[in-house]
Scaffold this active site. Structure first.
Site, PDB file in Angstrom:
ATOM      1  N   ASP A  97      87.348  32.305  63.377  1.00  0.00           N
ATOM      2  CA  ASP A  97      86.133  32.256  64.206  1.00  0.00           C
ATOM      3  C   ASP A  97      84.922  32.729  63.409  1.00  0.00           C
ATOM      4  O   ASP A  97      85.059  33.247  62.299  1.00  0.00           O
ATOM      5  CB  ASP A  97      86.315  33.053  65.506  1.00  0.00           C
ATOM      6  CG  ASP A  97      86.842  34.458  65.282  1.00  0.00           C
ATOM      7  OD1 ASP A  97      86.809  34.925  64.117  1.00  0.00           O
ATOM      8  OD2 ASP A  97      87.297  35.086  66.243  1.00  0.00           O
TER       9      ASP A  97
ATOM     10  N   GLU B  39      87.399  32.711  74.806  1.00  0.00           N
ATOM     11  CA  GLU B  39      87.206  33.695  75.864  1.00  0.00           C
ATOM     12  C   GLU B  39      88.026  33.317  77.103  1.00  0.00           C
ATOM     13  O   GLU B  39      88.467  32.168  77.236  1.00  0.00           O
ATOM     14  CB  GLU B  39      85.714  33.757  76.218  1.00  0.00           C
ATOM     15  CG  GLU B  39      84.809  34.192  75.064  1.00  0.00           C
ATOM     16  CD  GLU B  39      84.883  35.683  74.746  1.00  0.00           C
ATOM     17  OE1 GLU B  39      85.952  36.298  74.897  1.00  0.00           O
ATOM     18  OE2 GLU B  39      83.845  36.234  74.342  1.00  0.00           O
TER      19      GLU B  39
ATOM     20  N   ASN C  12      89.685  41.627  75.976  1.00  0.00           N
ATOM     21  CA  ASN C  12      89.762  40.827  77.211  1.00  0.00           C
ATOM     22  C   ASN C  12      90.809  39.719  77.096  1.00  0.00           C
ATOM     23  O   ASN C  12      90.827  38.798  77.905  1.00  0.00           O
ATOM     24  CB  ASN C  12      88.387  40.219  77.536  1.00  0.00           C
ATOM     25  CG  ASN C  12      87.900  39.257  76.456  1.00  0.00           C
ATOM     26  OD1 ASN C  12      88.539  39.114  75.414  1.00  0.00           O
ATOM     27  ND2 ASN C  12      86.782  38.610  76.699  1.00  0.00           N
TER      28      ASN C  12
END
Ligand code: GLP
Length: 239
Positions: free
Chosen positions: A68, A143, A136
């Site tokens: 990323d 995400e 998370n």
């Protein structure tokens, strides 16, 4: 199905992760590897550099793809994730840019993401993707809510990821708001996935990754649908 490997501490995690890379390179010297940034893989990076220096692993033919990247920053920016990887791993291993698939953070988003997908396909696909676990549950910058069949693309970071990434750059204001990530579908197509998890702060999200409902609400549960997935976790993370 996940193969869960429990190790004592961070040092054992680094050694075990480096061992998996060594086995991979011995089996296929020309492997395409994906490695994450973040604090968790740093011990593994040091172990790999030491093994390369002692001659235990020969990285002479393998290639790397960057997992990323932030968008909109130059390659020399201190926050560049490929810059981080070059400093900590690729330069010490003497792996030049010709053997690295990376995002141009300043390029057009759609073209760049498609180019990275094409480069991975042209290299024969990902042999081993080593991943970190976001607080998370994100993988790379996939995400929560990212579809399991998503491909490499530009993304907008969630407030939670901006908060957690602030730890690397000193403040939330210093964290770029957007990025690129290899997609969950792109990662699922890798021949092997390994998730590295260390420390008490990952305990809850790891438990949910291993035992909670599977779905895009928790991207790391993708591993449970992969035919060859390993979670390497230390005692503090496992509780
Ligand atoms: C970051 C990165 C991920 C990384 C994760 C965990 O946001 N985008 O690729 O794996 O968070 O980082 P750490 O190992 O520092 O907990």
């Amino acid at each position: 199905m996940i193969d869960l490997v429990a190790v004592e501490d961070e040092a054992a995690l680094a050694a075990a992760a480096a061992g998996l890379v060594r086995t991979q390179i011995q089996a296929k010297p020309g492997s395409l590897l994906v490695v994450p940034t973040g604090s968790t893989p740093l011990g593994m990076f040091r172990a790999l550099v030491a093994e390369a220096q002692s001659g235990a692993i020969d990285f002479g033919r393998c290639r790397f793809a960057v997992l990323d990247e932030y968008r909109g920053i130059g390659g020399d920016d201190r926050r560049s994730l490929q810059g981080w990887l070059r400093r900590e791993l690729l330069a010490p291993l003497d792996i030049g840019p010709d053997r690295v698939i990376a995002f141009d953070a300043l390029a057009d988003a759609g073209m760049e993401a498609a180019g990275v997908e094409r480069a991975i396909a042209a290299a024969g696909g990902i042999d081993l993707a080593i991943l970190g676990l976001g607080p998370n549950g994100h993988l790379g910058f996939n995400e929560p809510g990212s579809p399991f069949d998503s491909r490499t693309r530009a993304i907008v970071l969630t407030p939670e990821s901006i908060r957690s990434n602030a730890a690397y750059w000193g403040s939330e204001d210093a964290v770029p708001r957007a990025g690129f990530t290899l997609g969950l579908g792109t990662l699922h197509a890798a021949r092997r996935l390994v998730l590295l998890v260390s420390g008490e702060r990952k305990r809850d999200i790891l438990a949910r990754t291993l035992d909670g409902p599977v779905g895009p609400h928790l991207p790391a549960t993708l591993l449970r649908l992969h035919p060859r997935a390993t979670v390497l976790a230390d005692r503090a993370a496992l509780g």
